[in-house]
Design a protein around this motif. Structure first.
Motif, short mmCIF file in Angstrom:
data_model
loop_
_atom_site.label_atom_id
_atom_site.label_comp_id
_atom_site.label_asym_id
_atom_site.label_seq_id
_atom_site.Cartn_x
_atom_site.Cartn_y
_atom_site.Cartn_z
N GLU A 66 67.13 131.65 93.41
CA GLU A 66 68.27 132.42 92.93
C GLU A 66 67.90 133.13 91.64
O GLU A 66 66.99 132.70 90.91
CB GLU A 66 69.48 131.52 92.69
N LEU A 67 68.59 134.23 91.38
CA LEU A 67 68.30 135.02 90.19
C LEU A 67 69.07 134.47 88.99
O LEU A 67 70.19 133.99 89.14
CB LEU A 67 68.68 136.48 90.42
N PRO A 68 68.48 134.57 87.79
CA PRO A 68 69.25 134.23 86.60
C PRO A 68 70.42 135.19 86.43
O PRO A 68 70.39 136.31 86.97
CB PRO A 68 68.23 134.37 85.47
N PRO A 69 71.47 134.82 85.72
CA PRO A 69 72.68 135.65 85.63
C PRO A 69 72.43 137.08 85.17
O PRO A 69 73.04 138.01 85.69
CB PRO A 69 73.55 134.87 84.64
N HIS A 70 71.53 137.28 84.20
CA HIS A 70 71.34 138.64 83.69
C HIS A 70 70.67 139.55 84.72
O HIS A 70 70.97 140.74 84.81
CB HIS A 70 70.54 138.62 82.38
N GLN B 81 72.28 142.80 86.72
CA GLN B 81 71.57 144.07 86.77
C GLN B 81 71.41 144.57 88.21
O GLN B 81 71.44 145.77 88.47
CB GLN B 81 70.19 143.92 86.12
N ARG B 82 71.26 143.65 89.14
CA ARG B 82 71.06 144.02 90.54
C ARG B 82 72.33 144.53 91.20
O ARG B 82 72.29 145.39 92.08
CB ARG B 82 70.52 142.82 91.32
N SER C 267 83.10 144.32 78.30
CA SER C 267 82.00 144.82 79.11
C SER C 267 82.56 145.76 80.19
O SER C 267 83.43 145.36 80.97
CB SER C 267 81.24 143.67 79.77
N VAL C 268 82.08 146.99 80.20
CA VAL C 268 82.50 147.99 81.19
C VAL C 268 81.37 148.14 82.20
O VAL C 268 80.25 148.49 81.84
CB VAL C 268 82.82 149.33 80.52
N ARG C 269 81.67 147.90 83.47
CA ARG C 269 80.66 147.92 84.51
C ARG C 269 81.15 148.73 85.70
O ARG C 269 82.33 149.09 85.77
CB ARG C 269 80.32 146.50 85.00
N ARG C 270 80.24 148.97 86.63
CA ARG C 270 80.59 149.55 87.93
C ARG C 270 79.89 148.77 89.02
O ARG C 270 78.71 148.44 88.90
CB ARG C 270 80.19 151.03 87.99
N PRO D 270 75.32 157.54 78.81
CA PRO D 270 76.10 157.72 80.05
C PRO D 270 75.62 156.76 81.12
O PRO D 270 74.53 156.20 81.03
CB PRO D 270 75.82 159.17 80.43
N THR D 271 76.43 156.58 82.13
CA THR D 271 76.10 155.64 83.20
C THR D 271 75.51 156.38 84.40
O THR D 271 75.76 157.55 84.61
CB THR D 271 77.36 154.88 83.64
N TYR D 272 74.73 155.67 85.17
CA TYR D 272 74.14 156.22 86.38
C TYR D 272 73.92 155.10 87.37
O TYR D 272 73.94 153.92 87.02
CB TYR D 272 72.83 156.95 86.09
N THR D 273 73.70 155.47 88.63
CA THR D 273 73.49 154.48 89.68
C THR D 273 71.99 154.26 89.87
O THR D 273 71.26 155.20 90.16
CB THR D 273 74.12 154.95 90.99
N GLU D 274 71.53 153.04 89.70
CA GLU D 274 70.13 152.69 89.92
C GLU D 274 70.09 151.45 90.81
O GLU D 274 70.46 150.36 90.39
CB GLU D 274 69.44 152.40 88.59
#
Length: 364
Positions: free
Chosen positions: A11-15, A19-20, A324-327, A30-34
């Motif tokens: 399993e991946l660590p939380p951070h 990110q994934r 925290s602002v996320r998408r 600015p934000t972008y999709t990666e």
């Protein structure tokens, strides 16, 4: 190596998991999709990053949020940005519709030049289902299966006031063109049918596809021209089937767009004075206040879908540690605005069929 406590297994660590699956917004950039798409991205941690088809089929969902005659808003959940963009491009450029392509002007004494008037007519959206019609090539004759004819004949009296010509003046001619071909030499003794600019074998209103319906513009209030005293316009407009990649007038949508679902997380409790300050900072009213019992009041995320990612709530470094602002990378808010030829839900269904056909051709 796998026995070390700081190296997770399976399993991946939380951070890294954040990110994934999320796009993080900061106060400065600015934000972008990666998207980290390749399957071996986290192989050393024992995590398979591939997307099996069975998993995609189980997790993919389409949830309708709102829908009316012209607009639809729905969520596409569990897909990649490339697929969402494929739907958008198909809706704009590859779904056929009907639009005025040829304008035969018999008389135009208005101040609008013939070519400008023709361009205006071409951009008028038509309430005509394109599916019963066939595409018209250069060598095809206009007939009841590939052409819809409209007539416009309006004039302004010499002693009257100015007249506004709107799309309600466009009248459908189910029997085809009424203008005689210019090359036609009339013969008084001839009993043959007068040749016009179309070759209709039957009336369109007698066809089962159009029984009980009237082909017309989607709105009767679109202004075509304004006539002064003594001016007149007489013309025929011939609509044919086409696609938006040829010309924008054939695009069946006013717009089709999507955005990633916003996700707002409070990293710590924000209470009392700070809570009121946070509510005032957001112009989209994303945050609200609730009773915290004996501790006064605290801020909550009440309407995350309203977030426009303006980042006003995290503009200062102090607030960036609290909010925290996320998408969400695989959750798209999709909106379709139809021009009126077909309902928006039908447009999306047709787009799915076209994408399916493209995938089958790619695999063949």
């Amino acid at each position: 190596l796998w026995d070390l406590p700081d190296v997770p297994g399976g399993e991946l660590p939380p951070h890294l998991q954040l990110q994934r699956t999320r796009v993080l917004c900061t106060s400065e950039a600015p934000t972008y999709t990666e998207n980290i798409q390749y399957s071996g991205a986290y192989a050393l941690m024992g995590v398979d990053n591939s997307l099996p088809f069975d998993s995609f089929r189980e997790n993919f969902r389409v949830e309708i949020v709102s829908m009316d005659e012209h607009d639809i808003e729905f969520d596409l959940i569990g897909i990649d940005a490339a697929i969402a963009n494929a739907f958008r491009r198909i809706l704009i450029a590859e779904l056929p519709t009907m639009a005025i392509e040829k304008v035969l002007i018999a008389n135009n004494t208005s101040v609008i030049p013939d070519e400008v008037l023709s361009h205006r007519l071409g951009l008028i959206p038509l309430k005509v289902d394109p599916r019963p019609f066939s595409f018209m090539s250069e060598h095809d004759e206009p007939n009841e299966k590939n052409t819809v004819v409209f007539k416009l004949h309006v004039s302004c009296e010499r002693k009257g006031s100015r007249k506004t010509v709107k799309t309600d003046e466009l009248k459908w001619l189910p029997n085809g063109s009424e203008l005689r071909l210019e090359t036609e030499r009339p013969n008084i003794n001839s009993t043959s049918k007068i040749q016009t600019y179309t070759s209709f074998n039957c009336s369109q209103d007698s066809m089962p596809e159009f029984s009980g319906s009237t082909l017309r513009p989607t709105s009767d209030e679109i202004t075509i021209a304004r006539l002064g005293p003594g001016q007149e316009i007489e013309l025929e407009a011939h609509a044919v089937k086409g696609m938006g990649k040829t010309h924008a007038k054939w695009s069946p949508v006013a717009t089709a767009w999507y955005r990633l679902l916003p996700e707002i997380a409070l990293l710590d409790e924000i209470k009392n004075k700070k809570a009121k300050e946070l509510v005032k900072k957001c112009p989209q009213k994303v945050f609200d206040i609730e009773d915290a019992g004996g501790d006064g009041i605290r801020a909550t995320v009440a309407r995350p879908r309203n977030c426009s990612l303006c980042r006003e709530c995290i503009r200062d470094e102090e607030w960036e540690k609290l909010v925290s602002v996320r998408r969400v990378k695989d959750h798209f808010i999709f909106k379709i605005e139809s021009t009126g030829a077909l309902p928006p839900e039908v447009l999306f269904t047709e787009a799915v069929k076209i994408l399916e056909e493209k995938c089958e051709n790619a695999m063949a």
